[in-house]
Every structure is written in structure tokens, then in C-alpha cells.
Design a protein around this motif. Structure first.
Motif, PDB file in Angstrom:
ATOM      1  N   GLN A 176       5.037   8.928   0.891  1.00  0.00           N
ATOM      2  CA  GLN A 176       6.182   8.101   0.545  1.00  0.00           C
ATOM      3  C   GLN A 176       6.329   7.969  -0.973  1.00  0.00           C
ATOM      4  OE1 GLN A 176       8.349   6.746   3.150  1.00  0.00           O
ATOM      5  NE2 GLN A 176       7.132   8.454   3.968  1.00  0.00           N
ATOM      6  N   TYR A 177       7.558   7.737  -1.385  1.00  0.00           N
ATOM      7  CA  TYR A 177       7.865   7.543  -2.810  1.00  0.00           C
ATOM      8  C   TYR A 177       7.545   6.127  -3.261  1.00  0.00           C
ATOM      9  CZ  TYR A 177      10.767   6.839  -6.968  1.00  0.00           C
ATOM     10  OH  TYR A 177      11.221   6.513  -8.225  1.00  0.00           O
ATOM     11  N   ASN A 178       7.682   5.161  -2.357  1.00  0.00           N
ATOM     12  CA  ASN A 178       7.553   3.757  -2.747  1.00  0.00           C
ATOM     13  C   ASN A 178       6.845   2.973  -1.659  1.00  0.00           C
ATOM     14  OD1 ASN A 178       7.825   1.535  -4.385  1.00  0.00           O
ATOM     15  ND2 ASN A 178      10.033   1.313  -4.120  1.00  0.00           N
ATOM     16  N   PHE A 179       6.323   1.813  -2.058  1.00  0.00           N
ATOM     17  CA  PHE A 179       5.786   0.851  -1.100  1.00  0.00           C
ATOM     18  C   PHE A 179       6.282  -0.535  -1.475  1.00  0.00           C
ATOM     19  CE2 PHE A 179       1.599   1.576  -3.633  1.00  0.00           C
ATOM     20  CZ  PHE A 179       2.065   0.833  -4.705  1.00  0.00           C
ATOM     21  N   SER A 180       5.868  -1.546  -0.709  1.00  0.00           N
ATOM     22  CA  SER A 180       6.319  -2.913  -0.950  1.00  0.00           C
ATOM     23  C   SER A 180       5.213  -3.723  -1.607  1.00  0.00           C
ATOM     24  CB  SER A 180       6.728  -3.583   0.370  1.00  0.00           C
ATOM     25  OG  SER A 180       7.823  -2.921   0.945  1.00  0.00           O
ATOM     26  N   VAL A 222      -6.494  -7.775 -17.393  1.00  0.00           N
ATOM     27  CA  VAL A 222      -6.939  -6.981 -16.242  1.00  0.00           C
ATOM     28  C   VAL A 222      -5.834  -6.981 -15.192  1.00  0.00           C
ATOM     29  CG1 VAL A 222      -8.603  -6.809 -14.353  1.00  0.00           C
ATOM     30  CG2 VAL A 222      -9.385  -7.449 -16.639  1.00  0.00           C
ATOM     31  N   GLY A 223      -5.512  -5.792 -14.695  1.00  0.00           N
ATOM     32  CA  GLY A 223      -4.571  -5.652 -13.594  1.00  0.00           C
ATOM     33  C   GLY A 223      -5.289  -5.158 -12.355  1.00  0.00           C
ATOM     34  N   LEU A 224      -5.110  -5.863 -11.234  1.00  0.00           N
ATOM     35  CA  LEU A 224      -5.780  -5.532  -9.980  1.00  0.00           C
ATOM     36  C   LEU A 224      -4.730  -5.175  -8.938  1.00  0.00           C
ATOM     37  CD1 LEU A 224      -8.267  -8.543  -9.975  1.00  0.00           C
ATOM     38  CD2 LEU A 224      -8.809  -6.174 -10.609  1.00  0.00           C
ATOM     39  N   ILE A 225      -4.839  -3.978  -8.375  1.00  0.00           N
ATOM     40  CA  ILE A 225      -3.914  -3.520  -7.334  1.00  0.00           C
ATOM     41  C   ILE A 225      -4.710  -3.401  -6.046  1.00  0.00           C
ATOM     42  CG2 ILE A 225      -2.297  -1.727  -6.617  1.00  0.00           C
ATOM     43  CD1 ILE A 225      -2.295  -0.836  -9.621  1.00  0.00           C
ATOM     44  N   CYS A 226      -4.420  -4.258  -5.072  1.00  0.00           N
ATOM     45  CA  CYS A 226      -5.155  -4.238  -3.811  1.00  0.00           C
ATOM     46  C   CYS A 226      -4.321  -3.564  -2.723  1.00  0.00           C
ATOM     47  CB  CYS A 226      -5.535  -5.650  -3.374  1.00  0.00           C
ATOM     48  SG  CYS A 226      -6.547  -5.668  -1.862  1.00  0.00           S
ATOM     49  N   SER A 227      -4.847  -2.469  -2.200  1.00  0.00           N
ATOM     50  CA  SER A 227      -4.199  -1.751  -1.108  1.00  0.00           C
ATOM     51  C   SER A 227      -5.245  -1.555  -0.016  1.00  0.00           C
ATOM     52  CB  SER A 227      -3.672  -0.395  -1.599  1.00  0.00           C
ATOM     53  OG  SER A 227      -3.024   0.304  -0.555  1.00  0.00           O
ATOM     54  N   SER A 228      -5.230  -2.437   0.977  1.00  0.00           N
ATOM     55  CA  SER A 228      -6.289  -2.428   2.004  1.00  0.00           C
ATOM     56  C   SER A 228      -5.704  -2.817   3.356  1.00  0.00           C
ATOM     57  CB  SER A 228      -7.413  -3.390   1.606  1.00  0.00           C
ATOM     58  OG  SER A 228      -6.902  -4.684   1.368  1.00  0.00           O
ATOM     59  N   TRP A 229      -6.452  -2.481   4.416  1.00  0.00           N
ATOM     60  CA  TRP A 229      -5.991  -2.780   5.775  1.00  0.00           C
ATOM     61  C   TRP A 229      -7.224  -2.981   6.642  1.00  0.00           C
ATOM     62  CZ3 TRP A 229      -0.921  -0.422   7.928  1.00  0.00           C
ATOM     63  CH2 TRP A 229      -0.628  -0.956   9.181  1.00  0.00           C
ATOM     64  N   TRP A 283      -7.180   7.001   4.678  1.00  0.00           N
ATOM     65  CA  TRP A 283      -7.008   6.769   3.243  1.00  0.00           C
ATOM     66  C   TRP A 283      -7.141   8.045   2.416  1.00  0.00           C
ATOM     67  CZ3 TRP A 283      -5.098   2.189   1.936  1.00  0.00           C
ATOM     68  CH2 TRP A 283      -5.304   1.098   2.806  1.00  0.00           C
ATOM     69  N   ILE A 284      -7.311   9.190   3.066  1.00  0.00           N
ATOM     70  CA  ILE A 284      -7.451  10.475   2.374  1.00  0.00           C
ATOM     71  C   ILE A 284      -6.178  11.288   2.598  1.00  0.00           C
ATOM     72  CG2 ILE A 284      -8.807  12.607   2.238  1.00  0.00           C
ATOM     73  CD1 ILE A 284     -11.190  11.032   3.333  1.00  0.00           C
ATOM     74  N   SER A 285      -5.727  11.962   1.558  1.00  0.00           N
ATOM     75  CA  SER A 285      -4.506  12.759   1.697  1.00  0.00           C
ATOM     76  C   SER A 285      -4.780  14.048   2.458  1.00  0.00           C
ATOM     77  CB  SER A 285      -3.904  13.082   0.327  1.00  0.00           C
ATOM     78  OG  SER A 285      -4.557  14.193  -0.266  1.00  0.00           O
ATOM     79  N   GLU A 286      -3.723  14.690   2.892  1.00  0.00           N
ATOM     80  CA  GLU A 286      -3.857  15.950   3.626  1.00  0.00           C
ATOM     81  C   GLU A 286      -4.645  16.978   2.807  1.00  0.00           C
ATOM     82  OE1 GLU A 286      -1.020  19.372   5.746  1.00  0.00           O
ATOM     83  OE2 GLU A 286      -0.126  17.612   4.772  1.00  0.00           O
ATOM     84  N   ASN A 287      -4.457  16.973   1.504  1.00  0.00           N
ATOM     85  CA  ASN A 287      -5.148  17.929   0.638  1.00  0.00           C
ATOM     86  C   ASN A 287      -6.655  17.699   0.587  1.00  0.00           C
ATOM     87  OD1 ASN A 287      -2.705  19.095  -0.079  1.00  0.00           O
ATOM     88  ND2 ASN A 287      -2.417  17.746  -1.842  1.00  0.00           N
ATOM     89  N   GLY A 288      -7.098  16.533   1.031  1.00  0.00           N
ATOM     90  CA  GLY A 288      -8.505  16.195   0.905  1.00  0.00           C
ATOM     91  C   GLY A 288      -9.380  16.574   2.080  1.00  0.00           C
ATOM     92  N   PHE A 289      -8.806  17.207   3.095  1.00  0.00           N
ATOM     93  CA  PHE A 289      -9.571  17.495   4.317  1.00  0.00           C
ATOM     94  C   PHE A 289     -10.001  18.956   4.446  1.00  0.00           C
ATOM     95  CE2 PHE A 289      -7.497  13.522   5.603  1.00  0.00           C
ATOM     96  CZ  PHE A 289      -8.583  12.847   6.118  1.00  0.00           C
ATOM     97  N   MET A 340       0.410   3.854   1.386  1.00  0.00           N
ATOM     98  CA  MET A 340      -0.106   2.748   0.584  1.00  0.00           C
ATOM     99  C   MET A 340      -0.858   3.183  -0.684  1.00  0.00           C
ATOM    100  SD  MET A 340      -1.399   0.223   3.682  1.00  0.00           S
ATOM    101  CE  MET A 340      -1.886  -1.092   2.556  1.00  0.00           C
ATOM    102  N   ILE A 341      -1.076   4.496  -0.832  1.00  0.00           N
ATOM    103  CA  ILE A 341      -1.724   5.014  -2.038  1.00  0.00           C
ATOM    104  C   ILE A 341      -0.799   5.970  -2.782  1.00  0.00           C
ATOM    105  CG2 ILE A 341      -3.664   6.324  -2.963  1.00  0.00           C
ATOM    106  CD1 ILE A 341      -4.479   3.589  -1.895  1.00  0.00           C
ATOM    107  N   ALA A 342      -0.220   6.923  -2.078  1.00  0.00           N
ATOM    108  CA  ALA A 342       0.611   7.953  -2.718  1.00  0.00           C
ATOM    109  C   ALA A 342       1.690   7.395  -3.639  1.00  0.00           C
ATOM    110  CB  ALA A 342       1.234   8.857  -1.645  1.00  0.00           C
ATOM    111  N   PRO A 343       2.369   6.294  -3.265  1.00  0.00           N
ATOM    112  CA  PRO A 343       3.431   5.800  -4.155  1.00  0.00           C
ATOM    113  C   PRO A 343       2.964   5.366  -5.540  1.00  0.00           C
ATOM    114  CG  PRO A 343       3.735   4.931  -1.941  1.00  0.00           C
ATOM    115  CD  PRO A 343       2.385   5.584  -1.967  1.00  0.00           C
ATOM    116  N   MET A 344       1.656   5.120  -5.716  1.00  0.00           N
ATOM    117  CA  MET A 344       1.179   4.736  -7.056  1.00  0.00           C
ATOM    118  C   MET A 344       0.322   5.815  -7.702  1.00  0.00           C
ATOM    119  SD  MET A 344      -1.793   1.905  -6.316  1.00  0.00           S
ATOM    120  CE  MET A 344      -2.704   1.885  -4.778  1.00  0.00           C
TER     121      MET A 344
END
Length: 471
Positions: free
Chosen positions: A158-162, A195-202, A210-216, A245-249
Motif C-alpha cells: 500500500q501507498y499509505n496507512f492511517s 525522539v520520534g517513535l512510530i509504533c506499528s504492531s498487532w 511482517w516480512i515483504s514478499e522479497n524477503g522470503f 503497516m510497514i511499506a507505506p513508511m
């Protein structure tokens, strides 16, 4: 007259539509209150009218950066960031201006994983965070900013997240990751920088999503999903959380990553050992900014019940992964586990141990220990076993407790409790039931409270000297 009004309406529509198309649009990761990584070329990207010239002006140096949007309206620039400071502003214009206000320059960390990273300062129902109320009440800090990515999953990147950047105020801290906040608080207090903290968790998620297609490429036991599938899928499917939740950043300027996960993969420790370093390599490759620092938390002891593999094997896999690649480290939580709660209440000590890793290894602070004792060598003298340790230059301690978690085995591979003592050189242990010891295990059980520390107060991980079959 009707023709006149129709033509006028059409022209107004074209004018308004063109105006909307020309408006600068930014992904959620760029906004008021954000933090950009200091002393780097920080990427900023967005959308505009196709082929339009976009100008970015940074207030800290009054410098202008220009680029041209492509045929789909996408544009990207890199701006030079100064030493930590702020607040500043960034103005972006394609004829119409948009200004990002209250921007800080400092240290940016991405924080991810499952429920123990997701756990907010307010805790879960009937599951508190120790000391949270006081920490929340005193949390107002102009130099810390928080961003929580909302849950989403996707088969395609995805290009963006919320989400949005928030100031460090009690009402915002209460709803932010406790482990991440305590980490960021210590980094800010120690270094004196924003300090900037970006939390992306589930919560409850495995590592594979949490791994992209390229990582397998090296993990042929993982079944990747059909991206064209129209069937429903859940958040455990490989790639779907990275995509959403990761790709957009990816590409956003950061200092490093933090990770707190593993409970959901506890029954596949051999695979997890490879996937852990695989995820780190994958993120580094996707970000394309070099081997940035990456620190993670070893899962705490917990009673998973009789139908689960001993989670000490997963802890072992995490420990082994911590030396597999460069510029990573593991924070141990052997002393904070709770037998019947998978979410340890003491998140402050977890965040601080992650901070020790960053302060010593990323920021080069001298005099700070970042690891508990690590087994260096085992020698056998008759019925005695002698252990020496790294990361124990000033010795070992139990802080007054008895060493109860050592076990020893002979060639029959049957482990029995051992009597252990701290010596000037390490630990000596034995058991009258084992005349010729060949293997030792420490705290190698599902649930256990670790009692072995170095004098800096950091716990030893559970460990074993054998490589016998997992049971």
C-alpha cells in the motif's frame, strides 16, 4: 442561455477538478508534529498534478528543493537535515502551498511486533503496566512525538496507512506503546535530543506477516498468498502486515528499529531463528539506507501449558539470532515474566534495556552495559562443572537469591537440579546424581524467574550447552 450556463458549469467543474488534482497530498507519515532523522538526507514524497513542479522549502536552512511529478503525479525529494533541534516548518508547493508545522529534527525509531509491543501505557483489561499512572501523569515532553499505525492488512503493498503524529501529552501517552515509550523517554533524557517513535504492531501476530514478499527467498517452507485472491484472509498471512503497516513508511528517515514478538511462533524455534534475521535483512533492504540498528526483546517466560513446545527453545532461537548479522541486539526479560499473564507488567525495564542497547551500540556511549551475562566456556573437572561468562567484568550476582535454575545431565541425557555457587571466575555447579556431567542448562523451562545477573543488573538469558532433540 441554457447553453451558456452549461458551458459555465463545465468550465467551473474543470477549474475545480484541476485545483483538486493540483493540491499536494502527503502520506500520513508526513504531518504536523513529525520528527525527521537528524544529519541525513531525509526523503519526503507525495502526490500532485502530473508533471507538475514541486518545491520543498525547509525552515532550518531556508533551502529550496525542486522536483517534477511523474505521469501519475508521484514526486519525491531528499532534504538535508541538521543537528537535532526545532521546532521547524516545511513548506511544499506546486503552485498551492502546504506547510508542515512543529517539525522536530532528532532520532526516529520504528517499533513493531505483537501484543507486548502493542500494549499501551493504559495496559489491557485486568493487565496493568507497572507504574503507568505516574509515568503518564509526568509524561508531558515537547521533545518526544508519537505515531501509532492503525491496524490494516493487504495482499498488495500500500501507498499509505492511517495514523498521525501526536505530541507527548498524558492523554496521548496513555494510548501509546508502553515498551516503546519507555525506550524513547530514556533516549530523550540521556541524549537530550528530540525522539520520534512510530509504533506499528498487532497483537497475536506471527513474524511472517511482517516480512515483504522479497524477503522470503530463502524460506521455502513459507507459503506466500495469491495476491489476486478474492477470498477473505486474516492478519496471519505472510506479507499482509508488511504491505499495509510497514511499506507505506519504507524510506522514511529512521535511526533504527525495535521489535517485541515471538510468542506466536514459539512452536517453530528453528524456523524462527532464521526468520528473525531474515526480517531484519528484509527491512534493511527495503529501506535502502544501510544496516540500521535493530534491537528486539526476547520473549519472557510464561506457562504456555502442556500442549506447547517448551518456549525456552524459542528464547534460545532469539538469542542465536542476535549474533547472526551485524548491528543488532537482544534485550533479555528473564526476570519479569509472569506465569499466568503473557504480557509482563514491567514494561519500563524492557524499554530501558532496549535503550541500553541503543545507547551503547548505536550512540557509542561508554561505560554502559547492554547485555546480561553470556556463557563463554564450560569445563568439567570430575563431577564439577565450571562456567565462565562474558559481559560480567565485575562479576555475577543473584541479588541475594539462591541459584535454583541450574540443571546438569550425564550421558543418559537426564537433567536433574544442580547445586550452583557464584565464584570469582564464574559459576561452579554439581549434583550427587551425576558423576560425569556432560551438559548444563540454566532456566531452560517454559516459566521460570531468572535469578542470574551481572552486577550492572542485567539478567542472563536461559541457555543450554547441549544440542539434544527439542522436547
Amino acid at each position: 442561455m441554457k447553453h451558456y450556463f452549461s458551458t459555465l458549469t463545465f468550465l467551473i467543474f474543470i477549474f475545480v477538478t484541476t485545483g483538486i488534482q493540483a493540491e499536494i497530498k502527503l502520506p500520513a507519515i508526513f504531518g504536523d508534529n513529525m520528527v525527521l532523522q537528524q544529519q541525513t538526507e531525509a526523503a519526503i514524497w507525495g502526490k500532485s498534478e502530473k508533471n507538475k513542479t514541486v518545491k520543498v522549502t525547509t525552515s532550518w536552512n531556508k533551502k529550496n528543493y525542486s522536483t517534477k511529478a511523474d505521469n501519475e503525479g508521484n514526486w519525491k525529494v531528499k532534504v538535508q537535515t541538521p543537528n537535532a533541534g526545532g521546532p521547524y516548518s516545511i513548506t511544499i508547493s506546486d503552485g498551492k502551498s502546504l506547510t508542515l508545522k512543529n517539525v522536530l529534527i532528532g532520532e526516529v525509531w520504528v517499533c513493531s511486533g505483537q501484543s507486548n509491543m502493542q500494549m499501551t501505557m493504559s495496559g489491557y483489561f485486568n493487565q496493568p503496566v507497572t507504574g503507568a499512572n505516574q509515568a503518564i501523569a509526568t509524561s508531558r515532553n515537547e521533545k518526544i512525538r508519537l505515531f501509532t499505525v492503525k491496524h490494516e492488512k493487504s495482499l498488495e503493498q500500500q501507498y499509505n496507512f492511517s495514523g498521525d503524529w501526536q505530541e507527548c501529552l498524558p492523554e496521548n501517552v496513555a494510548q501509546f506503546s508502553a515498551a516503546a515509550y519507555f525506550f524513547g523517554e530514556m533516549i530523550n533524557e540521556t541524549l537530550g535530543v528530540p525522539v520520534g517513535l512510530i509504533c506499528s504492531s498487532w497483537g497475536g501476530t506471527r513474524i511472517e506477516p511482517w516480512i515483504s514478499e522479497n524477503g522470503f527467498g530463502n524460506f521455502d517452507w513459507v507459503n506466500l498468498p495469491d495476491k489476486n485472491s478474492k477470498e477473505e484472509f486474516n492478519q496471519q498471512v505472510p506479507t499482509v502486515l508488511y504491505n499495509a503497516m510497514i511499506a507505506p513508511m519504507v524510506g522514511y528517515s529512521i535511526r533504527g528499529g525495535l521489535w517485541y514478538q515471538g510468542e506466536a511462533n514459539r512452536n517453530q524455534p528453528k524456523e524462527y531463528e532464521k526468520l528473525m534475521s531474515g526480517l531484519i535483512d528484509n527491512w534493511r533492504n527495503e529501506w535502502g539506507i544501510g544496516d540500521f540498528s535493530f534491537y528486539y526483546v526476547q520473549i519472557a517466560p510464561f506457562n504456555y501449558g502442556p500442549n506447547s513446545l517448551n518456549s525456552a527453545f524459542l528464547r534460545e532461537a532469539q538469542f542465536k539470532a542476535s549474533t547472526a548479522i551485524q548491528n543488532i541486539g537482544m534485550a533479555c526479560a528473564m526476570d519479569v515474566g509472569e506465569e499466568f499473564c503473557i504480557h509482563p507488567a514491567n514494561k519500563k525495564v524492557v524499554g530501558e534495556r532496549l535503550a541500553y542497547l541503543a545507547l551503547a551500540n548505536t550512540y557509542g556511549m561508554k561505560g554502559v552495559e547492554y547485555s546480561g551475562p553470556v556463557l563463554k566456556e564450560m569445563t568439567v573437572e570430575g563431577s564439577l562443572v565450571k562456567l565462565t561468562f562474558d559481559h560480567a567484568k565485575n562479576g555475577l550476582t543473584t541479588f541475594g537469591k539462591e541459584l535454583k535454575n541450574f540443571k546438569v545431565a550425564g550421558e543418559d541425557k537426564r537433567f536433574v537440579p544442580a547445586t550452583a555457587h557464584i565464584t570469582r571466575k564464574g559459576i561452579t555447579l554439581s549434583s550427587p546424581l551425576v558423576e560425569k556431567p556432560v551438559a548444563v542448562r540454566y532456566a531452560f523451562d517454559d516459566f521460570v524467574i531468572g535469578e542470574l545477573f551481572n552486577t550492572e543488573g542485567l539478567p542472563a538469558s536461559s541457555f543450554r550447552t547441549d544440542d539434544w532433540e527439542m522436547k
